[in-house]
Structure formats: structure tokens, C-alpha cells
Design a protein around this motif. Structure first.
Motif, PDB file in Angstrom:
ATOM      1  N   VAL A  32       0.832  -1.202   0.000  1.00  0.00           N
ATOM      2  CA  VAL A  32       0.000   0.000   0.000  1.00  0.00           C
ATOM      3  C   VAL A  32       0.868   1.254   0.000  1.00  0.00           C
ATOM      4  O   VAL A  32       0.562   2.256  -0.611  1.00  0.00           O
ATOM      5  N   GLU A  33       2.016   1.181   0.715  1.00  0.00           N
ATOM      6  CA  GLU A  33       2.844   2.361   0.873  1.00  0.00           C
ATOM      7  C   GLU A  33       3.980   2.421  -0.142  1.00  0.00           C
ATOM      8  O   GLU A  33       4.920   3.176   0.019  1.00  0.00           O
ATOM      9  N   THR A  34       3.925   1.549  -1.156  1.00  0.00           N
ATOM     10  CA  THR A  34       4.977   1.577  -2.170  1.00  0.00           C
ATOM     11  C   THR A  34       5.044   2.951  -2.821  1.00  0.00           C
ATOM     12  O   THR A  34       4.037   3.483  -3.279  1.00  0.00           O
ATOM     13  N   LEU A  35       6.233   3.544  -2.854  1.00  0.00           N
ATOM     14  CA  LEU A  35       6.413   4.883  -3.374  1.00  0.00           C
ATOM     15  C   LEU A  35       7.477   4.867  -4.456  1.00  0.00           C
ATOM     16  O   LEU A  35       8.390   4.043  -4.437  1.00  0.00           O
ATOM     17  N   SER A  36       7.360   5.807  -5.384  1.00  0.00           N
ATOM     18  CA  SER A  36       8.413   5.969  -6.379  1.00  0.00           C
ATOM     19  C   SER A  36       9.502   6.825  -5.749  1.00  0.00           C
ATOM     20  O   SER A  36       9.250   7.919  -5.246  1.00  0.00           O
ATOM     21  N   LYS A  37      10.723   6.314  -5.753  1.00  0.00           N
ATOM     22  CA  LYS A  37      11.838   7.037  -5.158  1.00  0.00           C
ATOM     23  C   LYS A  37      13.106   6.668  -5.913  1.00  0.00           C
ATOM     24  O   LYS A  37      13.063   5.904  -6.890  1.00  0.00           O
ATOM     25  N   TYR A  38      14.238   7.203  -5.460  1.00  0.00           N
ATOM     26  CA  TYR A  38      15.499   6.957  -6.137  1.00  0.00           C
ATOM     27  C   TYR A  38      15.728   5.454  -6.304  1.00  0.00           C
ATOM     28  O   TYR A  38      15.648   4.686  -5.343  1.00  0.00           O
ATOM     29  N   GLY A  39      15.967   5.042  -7.553  1.00  0.00           N
ATOM     30  CA  GLY A  39      16.174   3.627  -7.843  1.00  0.00           C
ATOM     31  C   GLY A  39      14.948   2.923  -8.379  1.00  0.00           C
ATOM     32  O   GLY A  39      15.054   1.812  -8.916  1.00  0.00           O
ATOM     33  N   SER A  40      13.764   3.556  -8.236  1.00  0.00           N
ATOM     34  CA  SER A  40      12.536   2.930  -8.739  1.00  0.00           C
ATOM     35  C   SER A  40      12.511   2.939 -10.263  1.00  0.00           C
ATOM     36  O   SER A  40      13.147   3.773 -10.914  1.00  0.00           O
ATOM     37  N   ARG A  41      11.746   1.999 -10.827  1.00  0.00           N
ATOM     38  CA  ARG A  41      11.553   1.928 -12.275  1.00  0.00           C
ATOM     39  C   ARG A  41      10.088   1.613 -12.552  1.00  0.00           C
ATOM     40  O   ARG A  41       9.407   1.025 -11.711  1.00  0.00           O
ATOM     41  N   GLY A  42       9.633   1.989 -13.748  1.00  0.00           N
ATOM     42  CA  GLY A  42       8.290   1.583 -14.122  1.00  0.00           C
ATOM     43  C   GLY A  42       7.437   2.703 -14.688  1.00  0.00           C
ATOM     44  O   GLY A  42       7.911   3.827 -14.913  1.00  0.00           O
ATOM     45  N   ASN A  43       6.170   2.382 -14.919  1.00  0.00           N
ATOM     46  CA  ASN A  43       5.243   3.293 -15.575  1.00  0.00           C
ATOM     47  C   ASN A  43       5.001   4.556 -14.764  1.00  0.00           C
ATOM     48  O   ASN A  43       4.886   5.648 -15.313  1.00  0.00           O
ATOM     49  N   GLU A  44       4.907   4.409 -13.434  1.00  0.00           N
ATOM     50  CA  GLU A  44       4.657   5.586 -12.608  1.00  0.00           C
ATOM     51  C   GLU A  44       5.812   6.580 -12.715  1.00  0.00           C
ATOM     52  O   GLU A  44       5.590   7.796 -12.778  1.00  0.00           O
ATOM     53  N   VAL A  45       7.031   6.078 -12.756  1.00  0.00           N
ATOM     54  CA  VAL A  45       8.195   6.949 -12.914  1.00  0.00           C
ATOM     55  C   VAL A  45       8.140   7.656 -14.271  1.00  0.00           C
ATOM     56  O   VAL A  45       8.451   8.844 -14.382  1.00  0.00           O
ATOM     57  N   THR A  46       7.710   6.924 -15.290  1.00  0.00           N
ATOM     58  CA  THR A  46       7.556   7.528 -16.626  1.00  0.00           C
ATOM     59  C   THR A  46       6.552   8.672 -16.586  1.00  0.00           C
ATOM     60  O   THR A  46       6.777   9.735 -17.181  1.00  0.00           O
ATOM     61  N   GLN A  47       5.424   8.454 -15.898  1.00  0.00           N
ATOM     62  CA  GLN A  47       4.416   9.511 -15.769  1.00  0.00           C
ATOM     63  C   GLN A  47       4.988  10.729 -15.049  1.00  0.00           C
ATOM     64  O   GLN A  47       4.742  11.878 -15.449  1.00  0.00           O
ATOM     65  N   ILE A  48       5.735  10.483 -13.982  1.00  0.00           N
ATOM     66  CA  ILE A  48       6.343  11.576 -13.222  1.00  0.00           C
ATOM     67  C   ILE A  48       7.290  12.377 -14.108  1.00  0.00           C
ATOM     68  O   ILE A  48       7.227  13.611 -14.163  1.00  0.00           O
ATOM     69  N   ASN A  92       1.150  12.479  -1.429  1.00  0.00           N
ATOM     70  CA  ASN A  92       0.862  13.907  -1.589  1.00  0.00           C
ATOM     71  C   ASN A  92       1.504  14.488  -2.835  1.00  0.00           C
ATOM     72  O   ASN A  92       0.911  15.310  -3.531  1.00  0.00           O
ATOM     73  N   THR A  93       2.728  14.053  -3.131  1.00  0.00           N
ATOM     74  CA  THR A  93       3.419  14.551  -4.324  1.00  0.00           C
ATOM     75  C   THR A  93       2.743  14.044  -5.592  1.00  0.00           C
ATOM     76  O   THR A  93       2.529  14.806  -6.540  1.00  0.00           O
ATOM     77  N   LEU A  94       2.391  12.763  -5.608  1.00  0.00           N
ATOM     78  CA  LEU A  94       1.693  12.207  -6.777  1.00  0.00           C
ATOM     79  C   LEU A  94       0.338  12.882  -6.961  1.00  0.00           C
ATOM     80  O   LEU A  94      -0.084  13.162  -8.089  1.00  0.00           O
ATOM     81  N   LYS A  95      -0.323  13.141  -5.864  1.00  0.00           N
ATOM     82  CA  LYS A  95      -1.626  13.806  -5.930  1.00  0.00           C
ATOM     83  C   LYS A  95      -1.494  15.199  -6.530  1.00  0.00           C
ATOM     84  O   LYS A  95      -2.294  15.626  -7.357  1.00  0.00           O
ATOM     85  N   ALA A  96      -0.431  15.919  -6.111  1.00  0.00           N
ATOM     86  CA  ALA A  96      -0.189  17.259  -6.649  1.00  0.00           C
ATOM     87  C   ALA A  96       0.133  17.234  -8.136  1.00  0.00           C
ATOM     88  O   ALA A  96      -0.115  18.196  -8.853  1.00  0.00           O
ATOM     89  N   MET A  97       0.681  16.106  -8.599  1.00  0.00           N
ATOM     90  CA  MET A  97       0.983  15.960 -10.024  1.00  0.00           C
ATOM     91  C   MET A  97      -0.214  15.464 -10.825  1.00  0.00           C
ATOM     92  O   MET A  97      -0.172  15.412 -12.055  1.00  0.00           O
ATOM     93  N   GLY A  98      -1.271  15.072 -10.116  1.00  0.00           N
ATOM     94  CA  GLY A  98      -2.438  14.525 -10.807  1.00  0.00           C
ATOM     95  C   GLY A  98      -2.216  13.109 -11.281  1.00  0.00           C
ATOM     96  O   GLY A  98      -2.780  12.689 -12.290  1.00  0.00           O
ATOM     97  N   ILE A  99      -1.401  12.341 -10.539  1.00  0.00           N
ATOM     98  CA  ILE A  99      -1.102  10.957 -10.900  1.00  0.00           C
ATOM     99  C   ILE A  99      -1.765  10.021  -9.903  1.00  0.00           C
ATOM    100  O   ILE A  99      -1.620  10.198  -8.697  1.00  0.00           O
ATOM    101  N   ASN A 100      -2.482   9.012 -10.409  1.00  0.00           N
ATOM    102  CA  ASN A 100      -3.086   8.012  -9.533  1.00  0.00           C
ATOM    103  C   ASN A 100      -1.994   7.149  -8.924  1.00  0.00           C
ATOM    104  O   ASN A 100      -1.002   6.825  -9.563  1.00  0.00           O
ATOM    105  N   SER A 101      -2.185   6.747  -7.681  1.00  0.00           N
ATOM    106  CA  SER A 101      -1.280   5.796  -7.046  1.00  0.00           C
ATOM    107  C   SER A 101      -2.103   4.800  -6.266  1.00  0.00           C
ATOM    108  O   SER A 101      -3.297   4.969  -6.071  1.00  0.00           O
ATOM    109  N   SER A 102      -1.478   3.747  -5.778  1.00  0.00           N
ATOM    110  CA  SER A 102      -2.192   2.724  -5.030  1.00  0.00           C
ATOM    111  C   SER A 102      -2.706   3.235  -3.711  1.00  0.00           C
ATOM    112  O   SER A 102      -3.558   2.618  -3.088  1.00  0.00           O
TER     113      SER A 102
END
Length: 227
Positions: A32-48, A92-102
């Protein structure tokens, strides 16, 4: 002897069940608390990366890899938007970017009344214009809020006497479409395609000599943006 073994088996079984339960809860909470951070990869990082590059925070490649450039861009975005500056794209950061997260529904991020009002002025002033031009109208409003020469709130800028034709002719009261709402959100998130303009006008209809004297920054669609 037999009773002692039976008790030991029951005790071990209880310990195993407890350990499994705690492990499952740990996995669930960390999912539930998985976050995109340094070292992360994937679609969410692409959106960011895509959004931050559009808004001018990020200049690197859109590769879905959360590296140093992405980290610094996220920090810049957080700093600009009053968020905790930790370089982690949390809820909060994803929300401010308008990106859905889990962990959040991706609902609109900024103060809803400001977002709605900004969308209304964008719709009233520039519907039918290129998307960047619509964002530009929102950016002009926000640039005025930052300027000491104008009121220091979105409502104050928009309703300043004589500032916008859409207020004078009542088009401010029209319901904005989804494009205007998206443009308002992009402007609030920091995208400024006008290069810090605080005015704009339509050269084909403007007769005011003063507005023609303002230094131009860019022309988008029918609007000339200027300082």
C-alpha cells in the motif's frame, strides 16, 4: 512426556501462525505504501518524468528510471508546491501531479475553489485555443498573483476591475469543460508556456496602444503574451 510434546507442538504451531500473519500484514502494508523514489523503475516513474518535463522541472530522458535528475526534479516540484522536500514521490506529491497511485484516488489536487475558478476563466477567455494557450491564460493569472503589482490571490486577480473580458461579459459563469480543468491543473502545477507573461491580447482585435507596447514573450494561437 506425551503431553509435553503435544504442548510443544501446539506452541510451535501458534508461533508459526503468528509469524505468517505478521509477515502477510507486513507485505500488505508495504504494498500500500509503495512509493516511487530513487532507484525505482516503471510506468509511474515515466508519468512523473513526463509531467515534470512538460512543466519545466526535468530535462532528462523519459526512461522510467528514477535517477538523480528525476530526484532533483521532484525536489524542485515539491519545493515550488509547498510539499515536503524529500525527493520521494509519495501520495501527496503524486496527488499534486495529478497521478493516480495505489494509496490515493488521484482526485484534483489544489484547492478546489481555486482550481474551479481558474478553469472558468480559462474556459471563458480561451476555449477553442491550442491547449498550451489555455494553460497560458492560467499561467498569466498565477504570474499576476506572484507580482506585487496585482492582487495576491487567484480570485483577486480574476475579479480585478477591467482585468478580463470574460468577467465583464459574464462568460466567467459558464461551466468549464474537461480541457479547461486540465489546463488549470497544469498551470497550478507549474507549467508556464508564456515565459512569465502577465498580459495577453488578441492582435486582430486589440486597439489599446498601451498593450501593444508591452514586450512580447510568445504568441500561442490567437493570443500574444507579454510582460
Amino acid at each position: 512426556m506425551f503431553k509435553n510434546k503435544k504442548r510443544l507442538v501446539i506452541l510451535i504451531g501458534a508461533i508459526v501462525i503468528f509469524a505468517i500473519t505478521m509477515f502477510v500484514l507486513f507485505l500488505k502494508n508495504n504494498t500500500v505504501e509503495t512509493l516511487s523514489k530513487y532507484g525505482s523503475r516503471g510506468n509511474e516513474v515515466t508519468q512523473i518524468q513526463t509531467k515534470l518535463k512538460r512543466w519545466g522541472y526535468y530535462n532528462g530522458n523519459i526512461d522510467g528510471i528514477y535517477g538523480t535528475q528525476t530526484l532533483n526534479a521532484v525536489k524542485h516540484f515539491q519545493r515550488k508546491n509547498g510539499l515536503t522536500v524529500d525527493g520521494i514521490a509519495g501520495p501527496n506529491t503524486l496527488k499534486a501531479m495529478g497521478i493516480n497511485s495505489s494509496s490515493n484516488s488521484g482526485s484534483t489536487t489544489s484547492n478546489s475553489s481555486d482550481l474551479n475558478l481558474l478553469a472558468r476563466i480559462i474556459y471563458g477567455e480561451s476555449r477553442g485555443e491550442p491547449y498550451a494557450g489555455q494553460v497560458g491564460v492560467g499561467a498569466v493569472v498565477l504570474n499576476r498573483v506572484k507580482s506585487s503589482s496585482f492582487p495576491n490571490s487567484i480570485a483577486g486577480v480574476i475579479y480585478q476591475a477591467g482585468a478580463f473580458d470574460a468577467v465583464s461579459d459574464g462568460q466567467i459563469n459558464l461551466s468549464p469543460d474537461s480541457t479547461a480543468k486540465k489546463a488549470a491543473q497544469d498551470a497550478l502545477n507549474g507549467w508556464d508556456p508564456t515565459y512569465s507573461a502577465i498580459y495577453y491580447f488578441n492582435p486582430s482585435t486589440a486597439t489599446n496602444k498601451w498593450i501593444w507596447s508591452r514586450p512580447m514573450t510568445i504568441t500561442i494561437g490567437k493570443h500574444r503574451f507579454c510582460k
